[in-house]
Motif scaffolding. Sequence first.
Motif, PDB file in Angstrom:
ATOM      1  N   PRO A  71       0.853  -1.195   0.000  1.00 55.74           N
ATOM      2  CA  PRO A  71       0.000   0.000   0.000  1.00 55.74           C
ATOM      3  C   PRO A  71       0.888   1.246   0.000  1.00 55.74           C
ATOM      4  CG  PRO A  71      -0.148  -1.176   2.112  1.00 55.74           C
ATOM      5  CD  PRO A  71       0.811  -1.948   1.268  1.00 55.74           C
ATOM      6  N   ARG A  72       0.570   2.223  -0.846  1.00 57.34           N
ATOM      7  CA  ARG A  72       1.383   3.438  -0.913  1.00 57.34           C
ATOM      8  C   ARG A  72       1.267   4.220   0.384  1.00 57.34           C
ATOM      9  NH1 ARG A  72       3.645   5.696  -4.987  1.00 57.34           N
ATOM     10  NH2 ARG A  72       2.982   7.771  -4.359  1.00 57.34           N
ATOM     11  N   ASP A  73       2.419   4.718   0.875  1.00 54.85           N
ATOM     12  CA  ASP A  73       2.404   5.391   2.184  1.00 54.85           C
ATOM     13  C   ASP A  73       2.357   6.910   2.052  1.00 54.85           C
ATOM     14  OD1 ASP A  73       4.938   5.894   1.285  1.00 54.85           O
ATOM     15  OD2 ASP A  73       5.977   4.917   2.954  1.00 54.85           O
ATOM     16  N   ARG A  74       2.203   7.414   0.828  1.00 52.66           N
ATOM     17  CA  ARG A  74       2.145   8.881   0.667  1.00 52.66           C
ATOM     18  C   ARG A  74       1.400   9.229  -0.613  1.00 52.66           C
ATOM     19  NH1 ARG A  74       8.531   9.509   0.244  1.00 52.66           N
ATOM     20  NH2 ARG A  74       8.296   7.763   1.676  1.00 52.66           N
ATOM     21  N   ALA A  95      -2.262   7.746  -2.006  1.00 56.70           N
ATOM     22  CA  ALA A  95      -1.902   7.126  -0.720  1.00 56.70           C
ATOM     23  C   ALA A  95      -2.898   6.021  -0.393  1.00 56.70           C
ATOM     24  CB  ALA A  95      -1.898   8.175   0.387  1.00 56.70           C
ATOM     25  N   GLY A  96      -2.387   4.892   0.057  1.00 57.24           N
ATOM     26  CA  GLY A  96      -3.223   3.753   0.418  1.00 57.24           C
ATOM     27  C   GLY A  96      -3.484   2.785  -0.732  1.00 57.24           C
ATOM     28  N   ALA A  97      -3.332   3.248  -1.968  1.00 53.90           N
ATOM     29  CA  ALA A  97      -3.553   2.350  -3.109  1.00 53.90           C
ATOM     30  C   ALA A  97      -2.443   1.299  -3.167  1.00 53.90           C
ATOM     31  CB  ALA A  97      -3.588   3.150  -4.410  1.00 53.90           C
ATOM     32  N   LEU A  98      -2.783   0.108  -3.643  1.00 55.28           N
ATOM     33  CA  LEU A  98      -1.770  -0.943  -3.796  1.00 55.28           C
ATOM     34  C   LEU A  98      -0.905  -0.653  -5.015  1.00 55.28           C
ATOM     35  CD1 LEU A  98      -3.804  -4.159  -2.943  1.00 55.28           C
ATOM     36  CD2 LEU A  98      -1.880  -3.195  -1.647  1.00 55.28           C
TER      37      LEU A  98
END
Lengths: 224, 224
Positions: B24-27, B31-34
């Motif tokens: 999951p993207r952290d920024r 953000a939050g998308a895989l």
Amino acid sequence: MPILCTVDVVLLTLNPQLQVALLPRDRAPLAGALALPGGFIHADEDADPLAAAARMLRAKTGLDCPYLEQLATFGGPGRDPRGWSISVAHVALVPADLLARGAAGLRWHPVDALPALAFDHAQIVAQAVARVRSKSQYSSLPVHLCGERFTLPQLQAVYEALLGEPLNKVSFRRRIDEMDLLEPIEGERTGGAHRPAQLWRLKDRRRGALTLTDRLLGPAVLAP
Amino acid sequence: MPILCTVDVVLLTLNPQLQVALLPRDRAPLAGALALPGGFIHADEDADPLAAAARMLRAKTGLDCPYLEQLATFGGPGRDPRGWSISVAHVALVPADLLARGAAGLRWHPVDALPALAFDHAQIVAQAVARVRSKSQYSSLPVHLCGERFTLPQLQAVYEALLGEPLNKVSFRRRIDEMDLLEPIEGERTGGAHRPAQLWRLKDRRRGALTLTDRLLGPAVLAP
């Protein structure tokens, strides 16, 4: 420091051996050195790296190549004196009989006897040639170096020039048959009066992509 | 506007089907998308795109993959909301039995049932899977998804999982023999008391590069 983003094109023809198109650089760095046709990606007009390569090829050679594919990306801090740079390298194939229509100013050199090249372009050419030779073992790629119409002996000679060895005529024709690539051009034959040879062309539905054989045409070598 | 230069890694394992590692993207953006493990090339430390990919893989997954190669470069104005961007995409293979040693936080998904991914990462995964399946037809690539030691039925199962179809045991073993890849591990057998199976490993001199067969193991499909 932003990274410099360029595309380069390894434009190959067979005439009669495999040759690559080079251009003397018209500006610094390395003005006058022989280099591949290439240049910066234009963020305001290029849809993707392939489009940038096609634009560059048209601008620098006058050619719209029917066969253009991405090869690999070369990058690092030392390949261009201006800084960390990337080149998305491409391979283009052009039949020798199309060259008369464009390509003024290009200097063609046999790939096996290259002069000194700018940047890491010698390495890019070597990888392009290895890719083309490797794909020639198991695909229709060499057809893209033939003209619009050709005889089967001419096609076999193109494969042999790329593979660097003679092929058995019977098994070569079996592989070509299996790929279902070609159609005879009705009523068209070439050659002397007593042994005219049938002319063939690529089937329309085979133009868009490479076709594979399930048995290699030459010795196995690794695709880079 | 400078072009954004990134690397992404399609990290694959077989467990028991082909799976890809996502984070999951952290920024921002997304953000939050895989997404695939990846990030910007660092001009001050990366020697080339492969080194950038290896650095990213270590930083984001804790893995040093024995098999890491460049796949292709994806670029364009629309793939990242921050502007014209390039991703030099790579493929890494890791045997499932190595995963216990690292890779905390990775989310593994079967490549044939992917969730929504950030950017154009679904397209990058699809091209990586096609490349891996294509190379499985004519090379030793699948061995890099096996552990250090394996039986021939286990190796055949790995090839079959990648090719998506059962293989004939006799012709499979002939192809493997022809590649001269493997050596038996002296005195090591596995399985039940009455039918112990020989354990094999890759020969040392076959570790550095892929080895090719001269006849395909499965149906011919085109390498992207």
